[in-house]
Every structure is written in C-alpha cells, then in structure tokens.
Design a protein around this motif. Structure first.
Motif, PDB file in Angstrom:
ATOM      1  N   ILE A 176       0.841  -1.200   0.000  1.00 32.11           N
ATOM      2  CA  ILE A 176       0.000   0.000   0.000  1.00 32.11           C
ATOM      3  C   ILE A 176       0.874   1.247   0.000  1.00 32.11           C
ATOM      4  CG2 ILE A 176      -1.598   1.383   1.399  1.00 32.11           C
ATOM      5  CD1 ILE A 176      -2.946  -1.296   2.212  1.00 32.11           C
ATOM      6  N   GLY A 177       1.949   1.227   0.755  1.00 33.29           N
ATOM      7  CA  GLY A 177       2.875   2.367   0.768  1.00 33.29           C
ATOM      8  C   GLY A 177       3.442   2.646  -0.607  1.00 33.29           C
ATOM      9  N   GLU A 178       3.843   1.604  -1.315  1.00 33.49           N
ATOM     10  CA  GLU A 178       4.349   1.770  -2.681  1.00 33.49           C
ATOM     11  C   GLU A 178       3.248   2.290  -3.602  1.00 33.49           C
ATOM     12  OE1 GLU A 178       6.352  -1.623  -4.414  1.00 33.49           O
ATOM     13  OE2 GLU A 178       7.034  -2.246  -2.424  1.00 33.49           O
ATOM     14  N   GLU A 179       2.081   1.702  -3.478  1.00 27.99           N
ATOM     15  CA  GLU A 179       0.963   2.084  -4.337  1.00 27.99           C
ATOM     16  C   GLU A 179       0.540   3.535  -4.083  1.00 27.99           C
ATOM     17  OE1 GLU A 179      -2.624  -0.524  -6.043  1.00 27.99           O
ATOM     18  OE2 GLU A 179      -2.808  -0.122  -3.897  1.00 27.99           O
ATOM     19  N   MET A 180       0.616   3.966  -2.835  1.00 23.68           N
ATOM     20  CA  MET A 180       0.254   5.345  -2.512  1.00 23.68           C
ATOM     21  C   MET A 180       1.112   6.338  -3.283  1.00 23.68           C
ATOM     22  SD  MET A 180      -2.350   5.484  -0.502  1.00 23.68           S
ATOM     23  CE  MET A 180      -2.247   7.253  -0.454  1.00 23.68           C
ATOM     24  N   ASN A 181       2.381   6.046  -3.441  1.00 23.54           N
ATOM     25  CA  ASN A 181       3.254   6.938  -4.199  1.00 23.54           C
ATOM     26  C   ASN A 181       2.769   7.070  -5.641  1.00 23.54           C
ATOM     27  OD1 ASN A 181       4.949   7.490  -2.011  1.00 23.54           O
ATOM     28  ND2 ASN A 181       6.160   5.660  -2.414  1.00 23.54           N
ATOM     29  N   TYR A 182       2.367   5.974  -6.252  1.00 21.95           N
ATOM     30  CA  TYR A 182       1.819   6.015  -7.608  1.00 21.95           C
ATOM     31  C   TYR A 182       0.507   6.801  -7.650  1.00 21.95           C
ATOM     32  CZ  TYR A 182       5.180   2.441  -9.052  1.00 21.95           C
ATOM     33  OH  TYR A 182       6.324   1.752  -9.332  1.00 21.95           O
ATOM     34  N   LEU A 183      -0.373   6.533  -6.702  1.00 19.34           N
ATOM     35  CA  LEU A 183      -1.676   7.193  -6.694  1.00 19.34           C
ATOM     36  C   LEU A 183      -1.536   8.700  -6.504  1.00 19.34           C
ATOM     37  CD1 LEU A 183      -3.748   4.629  -4.580  1.00 19.34           C
ATOM     38  CD2 LEU A 183      -3.715   4.909  -7.080  1.00 19.34           C
ATOM     39  N   ILE A 184      -0.618   9.109  -5.659  1.00 22.80           N
ATOM     40  CA  ILE A 184      -0.379  10.546  -5.442  1.00 22.80           C
ATOM     41  C   ILE A 184       0.127  11.196  -6.727  1.00 22.80           C
ATOM     42  CG2 ILE A 184       1.124  12.192  -4.235  1.00 22.80           C
ATOM     43  CD1 ILE A 184       0.798  10.291  -1.745  1.00 22.80           C
ATOM     44  N   THR A 185       1.034  10.542  -7.404  1.00 21.84           N
ATOM     45  CA  THR A 185       1.567  11.076  -8.659  1.00 21.84           C
ATOM     46  C   THR A 185       0.471  11.149  -9.723  1.00 21.84           C
ATOM     47  OG1 THR A 185       3.764  10.197  -8.154  1.00 21.84           O
ATOM     48  CG2 THR A 185       3.319  10.754 -10.461  1.00 21.84           C
ATOM     49  N   ILE A 186      -0.311  10.099  -9.841  1.00 28.23           N
ATOM     50  CA  ILE A 186      -1.409  10.073 -10.819  1.00 28.23           C
ATOM     51  C   ILE A 186      -2.411  11.186 -10.524  1.00 28.23           C
ATOM     52  CG2 ILE A 186      -3.413   8.748 -11.599  1.00 28.23           C
ATOM     53  CD1 ILE A 186      -1.609   6.212 -11.235  1.00 28.23           C
ATOM     54  N   GLU A 187      -2.772  11.347  -9.267  1.00 28.60           N
ATOM     55  CA  GLU A 187      -3.719  12.399  -8.895  1.00 28.60           C
ATOM     56  C   GLU A 187      -3.167  13.759  -9.272  1.00 28.60           C
ATOM     57  OE1 GLU A 187      -5.647  15.567  -7.303  1.00 28.60           O
ATOM     58  OE2 GLU A 187      -3.609  15.111  -6.634  1.00 28.60           O
ATOM     59  N   ASN A 188      -1.914  13.984  -8.976  1.00 29.74           N
ATOM     60  CA  ASN A 188      -1.276  15.259  -9.252  1.00 29.74           C
ATOM     61  C   ASN A 188      -1.245  15.553 -10.752  1.00 29.74           C
ATOM     62  OD1 ASN A 188      -0.014  17.627  -8.370  1.00 29.74           O
ATOM     63  ND2 ASN A 188       2.017  16.743  -8.622  1.00 29.74           N
ATOM     64  N   LEU A 189      -0.987  14.544 -11.559  1.00 27.44           N
ATOM     65  CA  LEU A 189      -0.895  14.727 -13.008  1.00 27.44           C
ATOM     66  C   LEU A 189      -2.261  14.844 -13.684  1.00 27.44           C
ATOM     67  CD1 LEU A 189       1.957  12.177 -13.824  1.00 27.44           C
ATOM     68  CD2 LEU A 189       2.108  14.680 -13.901  1.00 27.44           C
ATOM     69  N   MET A 190      -3.236  14.109 -13.200  1.00 29.13           N
ATOM     70  CA  MET A 190      -4.518  14.040 -13.899  1.00 29.13           C
ATOM     71  C   MET A 190      -5.609  14.933 -13.324  1.00 29.13           C
ATOM     72  SD  MET A 190      -4.937  10.071 -14.952  1.00 29.13           S
ATOM     73  CE  MET A 190      -6.218  10.486 -16.125  1.00 29.13           C
ATOM     74  N   LEU A 191      -5.654  15.073 -12.009  1.00 31.75           N
ATOM     75  CA  LEU A 191      -6.791  15.757 -11.387  1.00 31.75           C
ATOM     76  C   LEU A 191      -6.424  17.107 -10.787  1.00 31.75           C
ATOM     77  CD1 LEU A 191      -8.408  12.704  -9.571  1.00 31.75           C
ATOM     78  CD2 LEU A 191      -9.063  13.687 -11.780  1.00 31.75           C
ATOM     79  N   LEU A 211      -4.802  11.869   0.155  1.00 33.45           N
ATOM     80  CA  LEU A 211      -3.827  10.839  -0.215  1.00 33.45           C
ATOM     81  C   LEU A 211      -2.552  10.956   0.625  1.00 33.45           C
ATOM     82  CD1 LEU A 211      -4.343  10.969  -4.065  1.00 33.45           C
ATOM     83  CD2 LEU A 211      -4.857   9.003  -2.597  1.00 33.45           C
ATOM     84  N   LEU A 212      -2.092  12.183   0.813  1.00 34.72           N
ATOM     85  CA  LEU A 212      -0.902  12.377   1.662  1.00 34.72           C
ATOM     86  C   LEU A 212      -1.154  11.915   3.092  1.00 34.72           C
ATOM     87  CD1 LEU A 212       0.428  15.887   0.529  1.00 34.72           C
ATOM     88  CD2 LEU A 212       1.352  13.631  -0.055  1.00 34.72           C
ATOM     89  N   ASN A 213      -2.341  12.234   3.614  1.00 36.25           N
ATOM     90  CA  ASN A 213      -2.696  11.790   4.962  1.00 36.25           C
ATOM     91  C   ASN A 213      -2.779  10.270   5.043  1.00 36.25           C
ATOM     92  OD1 ASN A 213      -2.780  14.350   6.098  1.00 36.25           O
ATOM     93  ND2 ASN A 213      -4.953  14.635   5.625  1.00 36.25           N
ATOM     94  N   MET A 214      -3.328   9.654   4.004  1.00 36.68           N
ATOM     95  CA  MET A 214      -3.425   8.187   4.000  1.00 36.68           C
ATOM     96  C   MET A 214      -2.032   7.571   3.946  1.00 36.68           C
ATOM     97  SD  MET A 214      -5.116   5.404   4.187  1.00 36.68           S
ATOM     98  CE  MET A 214      -6.779   6.060   4.136  1.00 36.68           C
ATOM     99  N   ARG A 215      -1.141   8.165   3.170  1.00 30.72           N
ATOM    100  CA  ARG A 215       0.228   7.627   3.108  1.00 30.72           C
ATOM    101  C   ARG A 215       0.895   7.727   4.478  1.00 30.72           C
ATOM    102  NH1 ARG A 215       4.447  10.075  -1.105  1.00 30.72           N
ATOM    103  NH2 ARG A 215       4.174  11.869   0.269  1.00 30.72           N
ATOM    104  N   ARG A 216       0.684   8.861   5.159  1.00 32.55           N
ATOM    105  CA  ARG A 216       1.236   9.031   6.504  1.00 32.55           C
ATOM    106  C   ARG A 216       0.629   8.008   7.462  1.00 32.55           C
ATOM    107  NH1 ARG A 216      -0.477  11.579  10.850  1.00 32.55           N
ATOM    108  NH2 ARG A 216      -2.108  12.720   9.796  1.00 32.55           N
ATOM    109  N   GLU A 217      -0.689   7.834   7.401  1.00 33.52           N
ATOM    110  CA  GLU A 217      -1.356   6.834   8.249  1.00 33.52           C
ATOM    111  C   GLU A 217      -0.827   5.430   7.967  1.00 33.52           C
ATOM    112  OE1 GLU A 217      -3.641   6.702  10.831  1.00 33.52           O
ATOM    113  OE2 GLU A 217      -3.111   8.824  10.933  1.00 33.52           O
ATOM    114  N   ASN A 218      -0.589   5.141   6.709  1.00 31.18           N
ATOM    115  CA  ASN A 218      -0.074   3.824   6.349  1.00 31.18           C
ATOM    116  C   ASN A 218       1.312   3.603   6.945  1.00 31.18           C
ATOM    117  OD1 ASN A 218      -0.702   1.402   4.526  1.00 31.18           O
ATOM    118  ND2 ASN A 218       1.398   1.937   3.952  1.00 31.18           N
ATOM    119  N   THR A 219       2.139   4.638   6.916  1.00 35.65           N
ATOM    120  CA  THR A 219       3.466   4.546   7.513  1.00 35.65           C
ATOM    121  C   THR A 219       3.356   4.299   9.016  1.00 35.65           C
ATOM    122  OG1 THR A 219       4.389   5.990   5.818  1.00 35.65           O
ATOM    123  CG2 THR A 219       5.654   5.780   7.857  1.00 35.65           C
ATOM    124  N   LEU A 220       2.428   5.015   9.663  1.00 34.58           N
ATOM    125  CA  LEU A 220       2.219   4.814  11.104  1.00 34.58           C
ATOM    126  C   LEU A 220       1.722   3.400  11.402  1.00 34.58           C
ATOM    127  CD1 LEU A 220       0.558   8.237  12.010  1.00 34.58           C
ATOM    128  CD2 LEU A 220       2.861   7.470  12.611  1.00 34.58           C
TER     129      LEU A 220
END
Length: 129
Positions: A34-49, A58-67
């Motif tokens: 999930i941590g790896e996938e979050m990096n992709y999802l954040i990049t995709i969101e930034n580029l497309m939306l 997404l950033l908060n979810m990545r932080r929560e996932n790390t915790l």
C-alpha cells in the motif's frame, strides 16, 4: 507444492502462534505494498486531477499507512515472547492483542480502499469527458 506449516504433534497454542505470525506477515506485506501504491496514486492524482483536497487526503493516507506499518512491525517484535506463555491469562493477553491489531489493520485497509475507489472514480469521470 504447498509448504506444510502445522504438524499433528504440535499443541493448539503453538499452532495458533504460527497462524498469528503468518497473518501478521501478511499484514505487514500488504501495508508495504500500500505504501508503494500510494506513491503512484499521489503522482497520478497530481498529473490528472490536481484536486488539492484529494491530494491532501492521499498524503494523509500515506502518513497513516506509515504509522500503521510501524505499529505492526513493533507488534511483530513484541510478539516474540508469546511462545513463553504458561497460563491462560498470558495466552488471553496475546490473543486479545492480536485481535486488536487485526481490527486496526482491517479498519485501515477499508479506509484505504475507499480513498482509492474515490480517486479512481474521479479519474474515470475526467477521462469520460
């Protein structure tokens, strides 16, 4: 060919410890992915939306996932002493602790899936336009 994990001569408590250890390994592997996938999802969101609210979610979810990953790895370390239990109270403690961590993992997984679904549906809406 499947690898045998449990043997007939093992006690029920030993089998449960092995099962719990395998389950915990699965959780940590999933959280790492999930941590790896979050990096992709954040990049995709930034580029497309470029949706600042969703980006922050997404950033908060990545932080929560790390915790959550840290919690699970600490739990894995603390669980090393579970095999030394010699009474029901000790067994019960480790069982309840494992269930608490299972609930934590499943709740996090549900939140992650909901956010991922939200992102993907927004991407589909944008692509359909």
């Amino acid at each position: 060919m499947s690898r045998r994990i449990f043997y007939e001569h093992e006690s029920d408590s030993r089998i449960m410890l092995k099962k719990d250890k395998k389950e915990l390994e699965s959780w940590t592997e999933s959280l790492d992915f999930i941590g790896e996938e979050m990096n992709y999802l954040i990049t995709i969101e930034n580029l497309m939306l470029n949706d600042h609210g969703l980006y922050n979610e997404l950033l908060n979810m990545r932080r929560e996932n790390t915790l959550k990953s840290g919690i699970m790895y600490r739990y894995e370390t603390s669980n090393l002493n579970a095999h030394e239990c010699d009474d029901m109270a000790c067994d019960s403690y480790y069982l309840n602790n494992h269930e608490k961590h299972r609930d934590l993992y499943l709740e996090h997984l549900g939140k992650y899936r909901a956010l991922k679904r939200k992102l993907l549906s927004k991407i589909l809406l944008k692509v359909k336009r």
